[in-house]
Structure formats: structure tokens, C-alpha cells
Design an enzyme around this catalytic site. Sequence first.
Site, PDB file in Angstrom:
ATOM      1  CG  LEU A 127      55.759  88.363  34.500  1.00  0.00           C
ATOM      2  CD1 LEU A 127      56.751  88.561  35.637  1.00  0.00           C
ATOM      3  CD2 LEU A 127      54.840  87.181  34.812  1.00  0.00           C
ATOM      4  CD  GLU A 129      61.704  92.162  31.011  1.00  0.00           C
ATOM      5  OE1 GLU A 129      62.763  91.825  30.419  1.00  0.00           O
ATOM      6  OE2 GLU A 129      61.682  92.623  32.169  1.00  0.00           O
ATOM      7  CB  ALA A 132      61.289  87.575  30.039  1.00  0.00           C
ATOM      8  CB  SER A 134      56.949  80.745  27.687  1.00  0.00           C
ATOM      9  OG  SER A 134      55.867  80.886  26.794  1.00  0.00           O
ATOM     10  CD  GLN A 339      32.807  75.036   7.742  1.00  0.00           C
ATOM     11  OE1 GLN A 339      33.661  75.914   7.884  1.00  0.00           O
ATOM     12  NE2 GLN A 339      32.625  74.394   6.599  1.00  0.00           N
ATOM     13  N   GLY A 342      27.955  79.023   7.479  1.00  0.00           N
ATOM     14  CA  GLY A 342      28.299  79.034   6.056  1.00  0.00           C
ATOM     15  C   GLY A 342      28.978  80.337   5.667  1.00  0.00           C
ATOM     16  CD  GLU A 366      47.448  85.731  32.548  1.00  0.00           C
ATOM     17  OE1 GLU A 366      48.179  85.059  33.288  1.00  0.00           O
ATOM     18  OE2 GLU A 366      47.300  86.948  32.688  1.00  0.00           O
ATOM     19  CB  SER A 369      48.093  75.362  24.235  1.00  0.00           C
ATOM     20  OG  SER A 369      46.856  76.042  24.186  1.00  0.00           O
TER      21      SER A 369
END
Length: 384
Positions: A127, A129, A132, A134, A339, A342, A366, A369
Site C-alpha cells: 500500500l 508509497e 502516499a 499516511s 534506565q 543503568g 500502520e 501516532s
Amino acid sequence: MDFALTDEQQMIAETATRLAQDRLAPLAERLDRGEGRDAFLANLKVLAENGFMGLSISAQYGGTEAGSVAFALTVEALARACASTAVTTSVTNMVGEVIEAVGSEAQKETYLPRLTGGGYAAGGFCLTETGAGSDPASMRTRARKDGDDWIIDGSKLYITSGDYAGVFVVWAVTDPDARPGKGISCFLVEAGTPGLVIGKAEKKMGQTGSATNEVLFENCRVPGSALMGKENDGFRVAVGELAGGRIGIASLALGVARAAMDEAKAYVKERRQFGKAIADMQGIQWMIADRETELEAARLLVLQAAWLKEQKKPFAREASMAKLFASEAAQKATYTALQLHGGAGYIQDYALERYARDARITTIYEGTSEIQRLIIAREVMKAI
């Protein structure tokens, strides 16, 4: 509300966990170094033989018919051991679902048993590209009729499993005069078809065991029977399947995050400073408490979206919520786990830096956010 898994779902989760521990985990470090491709493909075959490449596919086509909740549990379990194998499994299930949803009977009988049974190592979802990502409606790949055939020209980018996928679901513009999103159709193109060219595998920050390739279509001729569903109706199919794919990536993010936190909890119980285990220090405890709460919330969001999909109820908003929250929570969890180790967390002798790299992409592919937030806001406002 009953949160208990069915006996079948519990069995599938346990089987996936066992296979992940026995076969995937011992290979994960080698895959991260770019080694072990043959063993990786052998593991995909084993997963197919155990029913994990067609979890929502009908039994008549070799599927498991276990449903979306079992799919989410499986991807989470696999990702705790190897994110590269988990994403390959997730995408292959997506491809199978597209074929079963809109394919002809001949297409389903031909291709689904090969996906579910391991005849194909994986399936490819073509799908994205260059222009293309989002905005898939802006794709430029074209398919034009030539007699009874179609000729596809264009290129797809960042295609999971490009190197070894046996069949590709390909979206292309079939009516360039239609308004964006309305002139796109969906095709099945088998690996080895003349004009289908697999580009080099991308060098990635994480999930390096899973091949990600550019896929080129150069005067690629396919028969009229390669068209899936109705002509010019492919964009609707893509949008629907992307929502399901987000459940898979949310589950993957959760699995990687769980693995990182498991490592961290074990480490802080052993690591001693100032005469006691650092797990006894309140600051450490609060870091763990926050991350564990977020991951539990993520799991509930994932299972809610999966259950809605399984019940054939609207689930796009919930899938985006799950994907957004789980992928962002995975960033926090993997970095917190690092973290808590350490300086040791920065060393490749520990798996923490791999988990952090593997989790990073989950906020991007996919649907980023940012795109998930747009979808959620749109769906929420539509309800007013």
C-alpha cells in the site's frame, strides 16, 4: 463484563508462548545482527503448521477460526520473544483476511491454504508509497487494462516480508480521473510474476530480522482474475484492513514492552546499591508501578478492539486508541527498563537496547501516532 479468556484462547496463547520461548527467543539476537534467515523462515513454517498464519481464516481454507482476540494474544506472545517474527505473522494474517474478505472463491481456494499452511513463507501488503504513507489516497501506482489483463506500473515502499512473501496484495489507481480514494483497486500478484521486482532490503534501526523492501512494478502483467473485489473499490478495503492491522501492531508493541519490563524487574531485584536491592527503593518502585499500570491499560484497550472486531461491531476508533496508547506506552516502558539497568542497559550484552529499537517503529507504521489522534478525534466528533 467477563474478562476471562475462553479455553481455546488460553490454549492458543500458551502454545504461542511456548513456541516463542523455544524457537523464537534463542534466534532473536542473531536476527538482530542480520544472521539466521534460514532459521527465521523455518520458524515461520512452524508457526503456520500450528495455525498462527490464519487465526481468523475459515477452516475450509486451512485457517484456525480462532478470531481477533486470539490473534492479539498470539502477536503479543511472539513479540515478547522476537518482534521481527511477530510483525511478519501480523502482516501475513492481514493479507489472509483481505483475501478472505473480498477475494473470489477461486482466489481464496488458491492462495489462502498456501498462506495458512506455510506454502508461502509470508504475505506482502503493498500500500505505502513515497508520497502516499499516511495519505494512501495519493498513491501513484497505476493499473491499466490491456485486453483481459491488467498492467501495473509503479513502486511501493517499506513492504514487510518483500524478500520472501509468496503473494502480494497490491493497491493501484485504476481510474485516474476519479476523486482521491475513489479510483483505486486491489490486486493479487504472486511472487515471481514478470515485472514484479523486489528491491534491496532496507537497513533499519530495529526489527532487523524482518525484511522491509521497496517493491517495483515494471509493466507487470496480471490476468483479469487478479483483481480482488470490485473495480475502483480498493481504497475502502485498505482502510478497513488497516484498522485491523492496528490491533496487531498494538499487540506487538505491548509484547516488546512486556519483555523489557520483565528484564527490568528481574534486574532490580538482583542489583544492589547502598546495601540493599534497588527494587526496595521507592523511586524505582514508582517507575515500575507507572509502567505496569500503563501496560495493563494498553492490554485492555487491545482486547476491547479485538473483541469488537471479532463480534463484527465497529472498531476503528478503538483500534486507533489501542494502537496509539500501546505504542506510546511501549516507548516509555522500554526506555524505563533501559534506565533501570543503568549503564548495563546501554550495552549490547543485554537485550534492552534491542527492545528499545524494536519498539520505536510501533508509533510510526500502520499509521503514526499523529494519524491515530486524527482518526480518534474524527470518530469522537462524528458521534456528537
